[in-house]
Scaffold this motif. Structure first.
Motif, PDB file in Angstrom:
ATOM      1  N   GLY A  48      -3.019   2.358   3.968  1.00 45.98           N
ATOM      2  CA  GLY A  48      -4.465   2.140   3.940  1.00 45.98           C
ATOM      3  C   GLY A  48      -5.206   3.275   3.259  1.00 45.98           C
ATOM      4  O   GLY A  48      -4.759   4.430   3.287  1.00 45.98           O
ATOM      5  N   HIS A  49      -6.326   2.937   2.632  1.00 47.42           N
ATOM      6  CA  HIS A  49      -7.178   3.977   2.051  1.00 47.42           C
ATOM      7  C   HIS A  49      -8.605   3.461   1.899  1.00 47.42           C
ATOM      8  O   HIS A  49      -8.884   2.282   2.117  1.00 47.42           O
ATOM      9  CB  HIS A  49      -6.619   4.486   0.720  1.00 47.42           C
ATOM     10  N   TYR A  50      -9.517   4.377   1.523  1.00 45.57           N
ATOM     11  CA  TYR A  50     -10.939   4.056   1.506  1.00 45.57           C
ATOM     12  C   TYR A  50     -11.478   3.674   0.125  1.00 45.57           C
ATOM     13  O   TYR A  50     -12.620   3.249  -0.013  1.00 45.57           O
ATOM     14  CB  TYR A  50     -11.758   5.245   2.024  1.00 45.57           C
ATOM     15  N   ASN A  51     -10.663   3.820  -0.925  1.00 48.00           N
ATOM     16  CA  ASN A  51     -11.162   3.564  -2.275  1.00 48.00           C
ATOM     17  C   ASN A  51     -11.190   2.072  -2.621  1.00 48.00           C
ATOM     18  O   ASN A  51     -10.514   1.259  -1.978  1.00 48.00           O
ATOM     19  CB  ASN A  51     -10.307   4.306  -3.303  1.00 48.00           C
ATOM     20  N   ALA A  52     -11.941   1.756  -3.672  1.00 49.25           N
ATOM     21  CA  ALA A  52     -12.035   0.374  -4.142  1.00 49.25           C
ATOM     22  C   ALA A  52     -10.750  -0.042  -4.854  1.00 49.25           C
ATOM     23  O   ALA A  52      -9.950   0.802  -5.269  1.00 49.25           O
ATOM     24  CB  ALA A  52     -13.230   0.231  -5.092  1.00 49.25           C
ATOM     25  N   ASP A  53     -10.585  -1.344  -5.032  1.00 47.81           N
ATOM     26  CA  ASP A  53      -9.404  -1.872  -5.723  1.00 47.81           C
ATOM     27  C   ASP A  53      -9.291  -1.307  -7.137  1.00 47.81           C
ATOM     28  O   ASP A  53      -8.177  -1.150  -7.658  1.00 47.81           O
ATOM     29  CB  ASP A  53      -9.491  -3.405  -5.849  1.00 47.81           C
ATOM     30  N   THR A  54     -10.448  -1.038  -7.761  1.00 51.46           N
ATOM     31  CA  THR A  54     -10.470  -0.594  -9.154  1.00 51.46           C
ATOM     32  C   THR A  54     -10.332   0.920  -9.308  1.00 51.46           C
ATOM     33  O   THR A  54     -10.280   1.421 -10.423  1.00 51.46           O
ATOM     34  CB  THR A  54     -11.793  -1.033  -9.817  1.00 51.46           C
ATOM     35  N   HIS A  55     -10.293   1.639  -8.191  1.00 46.69           N
ATOM     36  CA  HIS A  55     -10.203   3.099  -8.258  1.00 46.69           C
ATOM     37  C   HIS A  55      -8.830   3.511  -8.792  1.00 46.69           C
ATOM     38  O   HIS A  55      -7.821   2.857  -8.506  1.00 46.69           O
ATOM     39  CB  HIS A  55     -10.426   3.690  -6.867  1.00 46.69           C
ATOM     40  N   PRO A  56      -8.774   4.611  -9.576  1.00 47.70           N
ATOM     41  CA  PRO A  56      -7.489   5.070 -10.121  1.00 47.70           C
ATOM     42  C   PRO A  56      -6.398   5.228  -9.067  1.00 47.70           C
ATOM     43  O   PRO A  56      -5.223   4.942  -9.340  1.00 47.70           O
ATOM     44  CB  PRO A  56      -7.848   6.423 -10.747  1.00 47.70           C
ATOM     45  N   SER A  57      -6.755   5.656  -7.860  1.00 45.95           N
ATOM     46  CA  SER A  57      -5.730   5.840  -6.827  1.00 45.95           C
ATOM     47  C   SER A  57      -5.081   4.513  -6.449  1.00 45.95           C
ATOM     48  O   SER A  57      -3.858   4.424  -6.273  1.00 45.95           O
ATOM     49  CB  SER A  57      -6.324   6.513  -5.581  1.00 45.95           C
ATOM     50  N   ASN A  58      -5.887   3.448  -6.340  1.00 44.90           N
ATOM     51  CA  ASN A  58      -5.334   2.147  -5.970  1.00 44.90           C
ATOM     52  C   ASN A  58      -4.488   1.575  -7.102  1.00 44.90           C
ATOM     53  O   ASN A  58      -3.415   1.002  -6.870  1.00 44.90           O
ATOM     54  CB  ASN A  58      -6.451   1.172  -5.608  1.00 44.90           C
ATOM     55  N   ILE A  59      -4.958   1.749  -8.335  1.00 43.88           N
ATOM     56  CA  ILE A  59      -4.196   1.268  -9.494  1.00 43.88           C
ATOM     57  C   ILE A  59      -2.846   1.975  -9.567  1.00 43.88           C
ATOM     58  O   ILE A  59      -1.800   1.338  -9.773  1.00 43.88           O
ATOM     59  CB  ILE A  59      -4.999   1.485 -10.794  1.00 43.88           C
ATOM     60  N   ALA A  60      -2.852   3.299  -9.384  1.00 44.03           N
ATOM     61  CA  ALA A  60      -1.599   4.068  -9.445  1.00 44.03           C
ATOM     62  C   ALA A  60      -0.664   3.703  -8.295  1.00 44.03           C
ATOM     63  O   ALA A  60       0.558   3.683  -8.461  1.00 44.03           O
ATOM     64  CB  ALA A  60      -1.904   5.567  -9.430  1.00 44.03           C
ATOM     65  N   LEU A  61      -1.226   3.395  -7.135  1.00 40.15           N
ATOM     66  CA  LEU A  61      -0.399   2.959  -6.002  1.00 40.15           C
ATOM     67  C   LEU A  61       0.328   1.656  -6.324  1.00 40.15           C
ATOM     68  O   LEU A  61       1.536   1.534  -6.101  1.00 40.15           O
ATOM     69  CB  LEU A  61      -1.268   2.747  -4.757  1.00 40.15           C
ATOM     70  N   VAL A  62      -0.416   0.705  -6.848  1.00 37.06           N
ATOM     71  CA  VAL A  62       0.150  -0.625  -7.118  1.00 37.06           C
ATOM     72  C   VAL A  62       1.158  -0.565  -8.267  1.00 37.06           C
ATOM     73  O   VAL A  62       2.279  -1.087  -8.162  1.00 37.06           O
ATOM     74  CB  VAL A  62      -0.978  -1.629  -7.455  1.00 37.06           C
ATOM     75  N   GLU A  63       0.777   0.093  -9.361  1.00 34.45           N
ATOM     76  CA  GLU A  63       1.591   0.040 -10.575  1.00 34.45           C
ATOM     77  C   GLU A  63       2.765   1.012 -10.571  1.00 34.45           C
ATOM     78  O   GLU A  63       3.753   0.791 -11.295  1.00 34.45           O
ATOM     79  CB  GLU A  63       0.705   0.290 -11.799  1.00 34.45           C
ATOM     80  N   TYR A  64       2.678   2.078  -9.798  1.00 31.59           N
ATOM     81  CA  TYR A  64       3.730   3.099  -9.866  1.00 31.59           C
ATOM     82  C   TYR A  64       4.400   3.362  -8.514  1.00 31.59           C
ATOM     83  O   TYR A  64       5.625   3.281  -8.403  1.00 31.59           O
ATOM     84  CB  TYR A  64       3.155   4.401 -10.452  1.00 31.59           C
ATOM     85  N   PHE A  65       3.629   3.667  -7.482  1.00 29.86           N
ATOM     86  CA  PHE A  65       4.218   4.002  -6.188  1.00 29.86           C
ATOM     87  C   PHE A  65       4.924   2.786  -5.589  1.00 29.86           C
ATOM     88  O   PHE A  65       6.133   2.820  -5.305  1.00 29.86           O
ATOM     89  CB  PHE A  65       3.138   4.523  -5.238  1.00 29.86           C
ATOM     90  N   LYS A  66       4.194   1.722  -5.391  1.00 26.21           N
ATOM     91  CA  LYS A  66       4.743   0.482  -4.802  1.00 26.21           C
ATOM     92  C   LYS A  66       5.895  -0.068  -5.647  1.00 26.21           C
ATOM     93  O   LYS A  66       6.983  -0.355  -5.119  1.00 26.21           O
ATOM     94  CB  LYS A  66       3.620  -0.558  -4.696  1.00 26.21           C
ATOM     95  N   LYS A  67       5.655  -0.195  -6.938  1.00 29.69           N
ATOM     96  CA  LYS A  67       6.644  -0.807  -7.834  1.00 29.69           C
ATOM     97  C   LYS A  67       7.949  -0.021  -7.852  1.00 29.69           C
ATOM     98  O   LYS A  67       9.044  -0.588  -7.781  1.00 29.69           O
ATOM     99  CB  LYS A  67       6.060  -0.904  -9.246  1.00 29.69           C
ATOM    100  N   THR A  68       7.843   1.315  -7.932  1.00 30.76           N
ATOM    101  CA  THR A  68       9.041   2.165  -7.992  1.00 30.76           C
ATOM    102  C   THR A  68       9.869   2.031  -6.726  1.00 30.76           C
ATOM    103  O   THR A  68      11.093   1.862  -6.778  1.00 30.76           O
ATOM    104  CB  THR A  68       8.649   3.643  -8.197  1.00 30.76           C
ATOM    105  N   ILE A  69       9.210   2.111  -5.576  1.00 32.16           N
ATOM    106  CA  ILE A  69       9.937   2.045  -4.305  1.00 32.16           C
ATOM    107  C   ILE A  69      10.609   0.683  -4.116  1.00 32.16           C
ATOM    108  O   ILE A  69      11.793   0.599  -3.764  1.00 32.16           O
ATOM    109  CB  ILE A  69       8.991   2.341  -3.121  1.00 32.16           C
ATOM    110  N   GLU A  70       9.870  -0.385  -4.376  1.00 31.48           N
ATOM    111  CA  GLU A  70      10.429  -1.714  -4.151  1.00 31.48           C
ATOM    112  C   GLU A  70      11.592  -2.005  -5.099  1.00 31.48           C
ATOM    113  O   GLU A  70      12.600  -2.595  -4.704  1.00 31.48           O
ATOM    114  CB  GLU A  70       9.323  -2.768  -4.268  1.00 31.48           C
TER     115      GLU A  70
END
Length: 328
Positions: free
Chosen positions: A30-52
Protein backbone atom coordinates in the motif's frame (compact mmCIF):
# COMPACT_ATOMS: atom_id res chain seq x y z
CA UNK A 1 -10.77 -52.30 1.20
CA UNK A 2 -7.02 -51.81 1.50
CA UNK A 3 -6.84 -50.78 -2.16
CA UNK A 4 -9.55 -48.16 -1.62
CA UNK A 5 -7.68 -46.70 1.38
CA UNK A 6 -4.44 -46.66 -0.61
CA UNK A 7 -6.19 -44.82 -3.43
CA UNK A 8 -7.49 -42.20 -0.96
CA UNK A 9 -4.01 -41.72 0.46
CA UNK A 10 -2.50 -41.31 -3.01
CA UNK A 11 -5.18 -38.76 -4.00
CA UNK A 12 -4.67 -36.80 -0.77
CA UNK A 13 -0.90 -36.84 -1.22
CA UNK A 14 -1.29 -35.68 -4.81
CA UNK A 15 -3.52 -32.79 -3.73
CA UNK A 16 -1.07 -31.78 -1.02
CA UNK A 17 1.80 -31.91 -3.50
CA UNK A 18 -0.02 -29.86 -6.14
CA UNK A 19 -1.05 -27.30 -3.50
CA UNK A 20 2.53 -26.90 -2.31
CA UNK A 21 3.83 -26.62 -5.88
CA UNK A 22 1.28 -24.05 -6.97
CA UNK A 23 0.86 -22.18 -3.67
CA UNK A 24 1.15 -18.44 -4.21
CA UNK A 25 2.25 -15.91 -1.62
CA UNK A 26 0.29 -12.66 -1.78
CA UNK A 27 2.20 -9.47 -0.92
CA UNK A 28 -0.12 -6.51 -0.32
CA UNK A 29 1.74 -3.24 -0.96
CA UNK A 30 0.00 0.00 0.00
CA UNK A 31 0.99 3.61 -0.56
CA UNK A 32 -0.43 7.13 -0.67
CA UNK A 33 0.54 8.22 -4.20
CA UNK A 34 -1.71 8.37 -7.26
CA UNK A 35 -1.73 5.67 -9.94
CA UNK A 36 0.15 8.04 -12.26
CA UNK A 37 2.90 8.89 -9.76
CA UNK A 38 6.43 7.71 -10.71
CA UNK A 39 6.57 5.49 -7.61
CA UNK A 40 3.44 3.57 -8.63
CA UNK A 41 4.60 3.23 -12.24
CA UNK A 42 8.00 1.92 -11.11
CA UNK A 43 6.32 -0.52 -8.71
CA UNK A 44 4.11 -1.98 -11.42
CA UNK A 45 6.63 -2.05 -14.27
CA UNK A 46 9.78 -3.05 -12.40
CA UNK A 47 9.31 -4.19 -8.79
CA UNK A 48 6.17 -6.32 -9.27
CA UNK A 49 7.16 -7.62 -12.70
CA UNK A 50 10.69 -8.63 -11.66
CA UNK A 51 9.57 -10.51 -8.56
CA UNK A 52 6.71 -12.35 -10.23
CA UNK A 53 8.82 -13.37 -13.23
CA UNK A 54 11.87 -14.47 -11.25
CA UNK A 55 9.81 -16.51 -8.76
CA UNK A 56 7.70 -18.10 -11.51
CA UNK A 57 4.66 -16.40 -9.98
CA UNK A 58 5.13 -17.99 -6.55
CA UNK A 59 4.69 -14.40 -5.33
CA UNK A 60 1.93 -12.03 -6.40
CA UNK A 61 2.52 -8.36 -5.63
CA UNK A 62 -0.82 -6.58 -5.21
CA UNK A 63 -0.36 -2.82 -5.28
CA UNK A 64 -2.87 -0.49 -3.58
CA UNK A 65 -2.25 3.21 -4.38
CA UNK A 66 -4.27 6.22 -3.21
CA UNK A 67 -4.39 5.21 0.48
CA UNK A 68 -6.53 2.16 -0.34
CA UNK A 69 -4.96 0.26 2.58
CA UNK A 70 -5.18 3.29 4.86
CA UNK A 71 -3.18 6.43 5.52
CA UNK A 72 0.56 6.61 6.03
CA UNK A 73 0.36 5.95 9.78
CA UNK A 74 -1.79 2.86 9.17
CA UNK A 75 0.72 1.55 6.63
CA UNK A 76 3.61 2.02 9.06
CA UNK A 77 1.71 0.32 11.89
CA UNK A 78 0.65 -2.49 9.54
CA UNK A 79 4.25 -3.06 8.47
CA UNK A 80 5.43 -3.16 12.08
CA UNK A 81 2.85 -5.70 13.23
CA UNK A 82 2.79 -7.70 10.00
CA UNK A 83 -0.82 -7.09 8.92
CA UNK A 84 0.43 -5.30 5.78
CA UNK A 85 3.27 -7.05 3.98
CA UNK A 86 4.81 -4.08 2.14
CA UNK A 87 4.35 -0.37 1.57
CA UNK A 88 5.73 2.99 0.63
CA UNK A 89 5.66 5.81 3.17
CA UNK A 90 7.55 8.95 3.98
CA UNK A 91 9.63 9.36 7.12
CA UNK A 92 6.82 8.79 9.60
CA UNK A 93 8.93 6.37 11.63
CA UNK A 94 10.82 9.44 12.90
CA UNK A 95 7.97 9.78 15.40
CA UNK A 96 9.37 6.61 16.99
CA UNK A 97 13.08 7.36 16.45
CA UNK A 98 14.20 10.86 15.29
CA UNK A 99 17.17 9.47 13.33
CA UNK A 100 14.81 8.41 10.52
CA UNK A 101 13.81 12.03 9.93
CA UNK A 102 17.34 13.23 9.18
CA UNK A 103 16.80 13.20 5.40
CA UNK A 104 14.22 15.97 5.76
CA UNK A 105 16.43 18.34 7.70
CA UNK A 106 16.34 21.74 5.96
CA UNK A 107 18.76 22.49 3.11
CA UNK A 108 20.61 19.21 3.61
CA UNK A 109 20.87 18.68 -0.17
CA UNK A 110 21.44 21.18 -2.97
CA UNK A 111 19.71 19.21 -5.77
CA UNK A 112 18.17 15.87 -6.73
CA UNK A 113 21.43 14.33 -7.93
CA UNK A 114 23.16 15.10 -4.64
CA UNK A 115 20.24 13.59 -2.70
CA UNK A 116 20.34 10.51 -4.94
CA UNK A 117 24.08 10.06 -4.41
CA UNK A 118 23.77 10.22 -0.62
CA UNK A 119 20.72 7.94 -0.47
CA UNK A 120 22.64 5.32 -2.45
CA UNK A 121 25.61 5.55 -0.07
CA UNK A 122 26.63 3.33 2.90
CA UNK A 123 25.51 5.96 5.42
CA UNK A 124 21.94 5.82 4.07
CA UNK A 125 21.98 2.01 4.27
CA UNK A 126 23.26 2.24 7.84
CA UNK A 127 20.35 4.49 8.85
CA UNK A 128 17.86 2.34 6.93
CA UNK A 129 19.07 -0.86 8.57
CA UNK A 130 18.11 0.57 11.97
CA UNK A 131 14.47 0.27 10.91
CA UNK A 132 14.71 -3.46 11.56
CA UNK A 133 14.73 -2.65 15.29
CA UNK A 134 11.13 -1.49 14.76
CA UNK A 135 9.88 -4.42 12.68
CA UNK A 136 10.51 -3.02 9.18
CA UNK A 137 13.01 -3.96 6.46
CA UNK A 138 13.92 -1.05 4.17
CA UNK A 139 14.22 -2.15 0.55
CA UNK A 140 14.82 1.13 -1.32
CA UNK A 141 14.85 4.91 -1.13
CA UNK A 142 12.64 6.63 -3.71
CA UNK A 143 12.19 10.28 -4.60
CA UNK A 144 9.19 12.34 -3.58
CA UNK A 145 11.25 15.41 -4.32
CA UNK A 146 12.19 18.79 -2.95
CA UNK A 147 9.43 20.67 -1.24
CA UNK A 148 8.53 24.06 -2.71
CA UNK A 149 6.08 26.74 -1.66
CA UNK A 150 2.91 27.54 -3.56
CA UNK A 151 1.36 30.84 -2.56
CA UNK A 152 -1.07 33.58 -3.48
CA UNK A 153 1.50 36.08 -2.23
CA UNK A 154 4.53 36.81 -4.37
CA UNK A 155 7.66 35.82 -2.46
CA UNK A 156 10.89 37.17 -3.93
CA UNK A 157 13.03 37.83 -0.85
CA UNK A 158 13.37 36.56 2.69
CA UNK A 159 11.43 39.50 4.19
CA UNK A 160 8.38 38.48 2.14
CA UNK A 161 7.97 35.45 4.41
CA UNK A 162 6.89 37.62 7.32
CA UNK A 163 3.23 37.05 8.12
CA UNK A 164 2.78 34.35 5.47
CA UNK A 165 0.10 31.89 6.62
CA UNK A 166 1.57 28.65 5.34
CA UNK A 167 0.13 25.19 5.77
CA UNK A 168 2.69 22.67 7.00
CA UNK A 169 2.28 18.98 7.90
CA UNK A 170 1.46 17.86 11.44
CA UNK A 171 5.15 17.56 12.21
CA UNK A 172 7.26 19.66 14.60
CA UNK A 173 10.21 19.77 12.18
CA UNK A 174 8.16 21.67 9.60
CA UNK A 175 6.69 23.98 12.23
CA UNK A 176 10.18 24.81 13.52
CA UNK A 177 11.47 25.38 9.99
CA UNK A 178 8.59 27.77 9.23
CA UNK A 179 9.18 29.74 12.41
CA UNK A 180 12.88 30.05 11.58
CA UNK A 181 11.82 31.59 8.24
CA UNK A 182 9.49 34.07 10.07
CA UNK A 183 6.54 32.24 8.51
CA UNK A 184 3.24 31.77 10.38
CA UNK A 185 2.83 27.94 10.26
CA UNK A 186 -0.64 26.42 10.08
CA UNK A 187 -0.61 22.67 10.72
CA UNK A 188 -3.43 20.71 9.10
CA UNK A 189 -4.00 17.42 7.23
CA UNK A 190 -3.40 17.53 3.48
CA UNK A 191 -7.07 16.68 2.89
CA UNK A 192 -8.09 20.09 4.27
CA UNK A 193 -5.59 22.23 2.35
CA UNK A 194 -7.49 22.82 -0.91
CA UNK A 195 -10.54 24.20 0.88
CA UNK A 196 -8.39 26.30 3.23
CA UNK A 197 -6.62 27.87 0.23
CA UNK A 198 -9.88 28.36 -1.66
CA UNK A 199 -11.45 30.11 1.34
CA UNK A 200 -8.25 32.13 1.96
CA UNK A 201 -7.84 30.74 5.46
CA UNK A 202 -4.17 30.27 4.50
CA UNK A 203 -1.97 31.98 1.90
CA UNK A 204 -0.06 28.95 0.74
CA UNK A 205 1.35 25.50 1.40
CA UNK A 206 4.53 23.54 0.70
CA UNK A 207 4.96 20.16 -0.97
CA UNK A 208 6.92 18.51 -3.80
CA UNK A 209 6.06 19.68 -7.33
CA UNK A 210 4.42 16.41 -8.35
CA UNK A 211 2.07 16.33 -5.37
CA UNK A 212 1.02 19.96 -5.91
CA UNK A 213 -0.11 19.00 -9.42
CA UNK A 214 -1.63 15.60 -8.58
CA UNK A 215 -3.65 17.04 -5.68
CA UNK A 216 -4.89 19.99 -7.76
CA UNK A 217 -3.57 22.56 -5.26
CA UNK A 218 -2.13 24.65 -8.10
CA UNK A 219 -5.69 25.47 -9.17
CA UNK A 220 -6.09 27.83 -6.20
CA UNK A 221 -2.53 29.25 -6.20
CA UNK A 222 -0.80 31.97 -8.24
CA UNK A 223 2.90 31.42 -7.54
CA UNK A 224 5.30 28.52 -7.10
CA UNK A 225 8.48 29.49 -5.24
CA UNK A 226 11.25 26.94 -5.75
CA UNK A 227 12.60 27.14 -2.22
CA UNK A 228 13.77 23.48 -2.22
CA UNK A 229 13.88 23.83 1.56
CA UNK A 230 13.40 20.16 2.42
CA UNK A 231 13.99 17.01 0.39
CA UNK A 232 11.42 14.29 0.96
CA UNK A 233 12.36 10.71 0.07
CA UNK A 234 9.89 7.85 -0.10
CA UNK A 235 10.69 4.51 1.48
CA UNK A 236 9.89 1.14 -0.09
CA UNK A 237 9.57 -1.23 2.88
CA UNK A 238 8.54 -4.75 3.77
CA UNK A 239 7.36 -6.07 7.12
CA UNK A 240 10.19 -7.84 8.93
CA UNK A 241 7.74 -10.63 9.79
CA UNK A 242 7.12 -11.20 6.06
CA UNK A 243 10.82 -10.87 5.24
CA UNK A 244 11.91 -13.50 7.76
CA UNK A 245 9.51 -16.06 6.30
CA UNK A 246 11.29 -15.88 2.91
CA UNK A 247 14.13 -18.07 1.76
CA UNK A 248 17.50 -16.39 1.19
CA UNK A 249 17.02 -16.91 -2.55
CA UNK A 250 13.66 -15.10 -2.52
CA UNK A 251 15.10 -12.30 -0.39
CA UNK A 252 17.80 -11.79 -3.03
CA UNK A 253 15.13 -11.55 -5.74
CA UNK A 254 13.25 -8.92 -3.72
CA UNK A 255 16.46 -6.93 -3.19
CA UNK A 256 17.27 -7.13 -6.91
CA UNK A 257 13.76 -5.90 -7.77
CA UNK A 258 14.03 -3.11 -5.19
CA UNK A 259 17.35 -1.93 -6.64
CA UNK A 260 15.80 -1.77 -10.11
CA UNK A 261 12.75 0.01 -8.68
CA UNK A 262 14.98 2.62 -6.99
CA UNK A 263 16.93 3.31 -10.18
CA UNK A 264 13.83 3.65 -12.38
CA UNK A 265 11.73 5.56 -9.82
CA UNK A 266 14.35 8.32 -9.51
CA UNK A 267 14.67 8.50 -13.28
CA UNK A 268 10.90 8.80 -13.73
CA UNK A 269 10.48 11.23 -10.81
CA UNK A 270 13.12 13.66 -12.10
CA UNK A 271 11.59 13.65 -15.60
CA UNK A 272 8.10 14.10 -14.17
CA UNK A 273 9.20 16.98 -11.94
CA UNK A 274 10.53 18.83 -14.98
CA UNK A 275 7.31 18.22 -16.93
CA UNK A 276 5.25 19.51 -13.97
CA UNK A 277 7.25 22.77 -13.95
CA UNK A 278 6.47 23.18 -17.66
CA UNK A 279 2.80 22.37 -16.97
CA UNK A 280 2.58 25.12 -14.34
CA UNK A 281 4.16 27.67 -16.67
CA UNK A 282 1.69 26.76 -19.44
CA UNK A 283 -1.21 27.08 -17.00
CA UNK A 284 -0.45 30.62 -15.93
CA UNK A 285 1.49 29.91 -12.74
CA UNK A 286 4.59 32.00 -12.14
CA UNK A 287 7.50 29.82 -11.04
CA UNK A 288 9.94 31.92 -9.01
CA UNK A 289 13.54 30.75 -8.68
CA UNK A 290 15.02 32.39 -5.55
CA UNK A 291 18.01 34.64 -6.06
CA UNK A 292 21.35 33.69 -4.53
CA UNK A 293 20.76 36.24 -1.78
CA UNK A 294 17.28 34.85 -1.01
CA UNK A 295 18.59 31.28 -0.83
CA UNK A 296 21.54 32.30 1.36
CA UNK A 297 19.17 34.03 3.77
CA UNK A 298 17.05 30.86 4.02
CA UNK A 299 20.07 28.63 4.62
CA UNK A 300 21.50 30.99 7.23
CA UNK A 301 18.17 31.20 9.04
CA UNK A 302 18.09 27.41 9.31
CA UNK A 303 21.39 27.46 11.22
CA UNK A 304 19.58 27.74 14.56
CA UNK A 305 17.67 24.55 13.72
CA UNK A 306 20.91 22.62 13.34
CA UNK A 307 22.19 24.01 16.63
CA UNK A 308 19.03 22.65 18.25
CA UNK A 309 19.45 19.27 16.54
CA UNK A 310 23.06 18.96 17.71
CA UNK A 311 22.09 19.82 21.29
CA UNK A 312 19.08 17.52 21.31
CA UNK A 313 20.47 14.44 19.51
CA UNK A 314 23.97 13.27 20.53
CA UNK A 315 24.35 11.28 17.29
CA UNK A 316 23.36 14.08 14.92
CA UNK A 317 26.57 16.06 14.38
CA UNK A 318 28.61 13.00 13.43
CA UNK A 319 25.83 11.71 11.17
CA UNK A 320 25.58 15.02 9.31
CA UNK A 321 29.38 14.95 8.84
CA UNK A 322 29.10 11.46 7.30
CA UNK A 323 26.25 12.62 5.06
CA UNK A 324 28.29 15.62 3.87
CA UNK A 325 31.28 13.35 3.20
CA UNK A 326 29.05 11.13 1.04
CA UNK A 327 28.35 14.08 -1.25
CA UNK A 328 31.97 14.23 -2.40
Amino acid sequence: MKLRNLTKILIASSLMFSTSVFAKTIIKLGHYNADTHPSNIALVEYFKKTIEEKTNNRYEIRIYPNNQLGGEDQIVNGLRNGTIEAGITGLLLQNVDPIFGVWEWPYLFKDNLEAKKVLESPVAKEVGDKMEQYGIKLLAYGMNGFRVISSNKKLEKFDDFKGLRLRVPLNSLFVDWAKAMNINPQSMPLSEVFTALEQKVIDGQENPYILIKDSGLYEVQKYIIQTNHIFSPSLLQISLKTWKKMSKEDQEIFLEAAKLYQEKEWELAMKTEQSVKEFFAKNGKEVIIPSEEFRTDMVNASGKLYENFYNKYPWSKELIQHINSSKQ
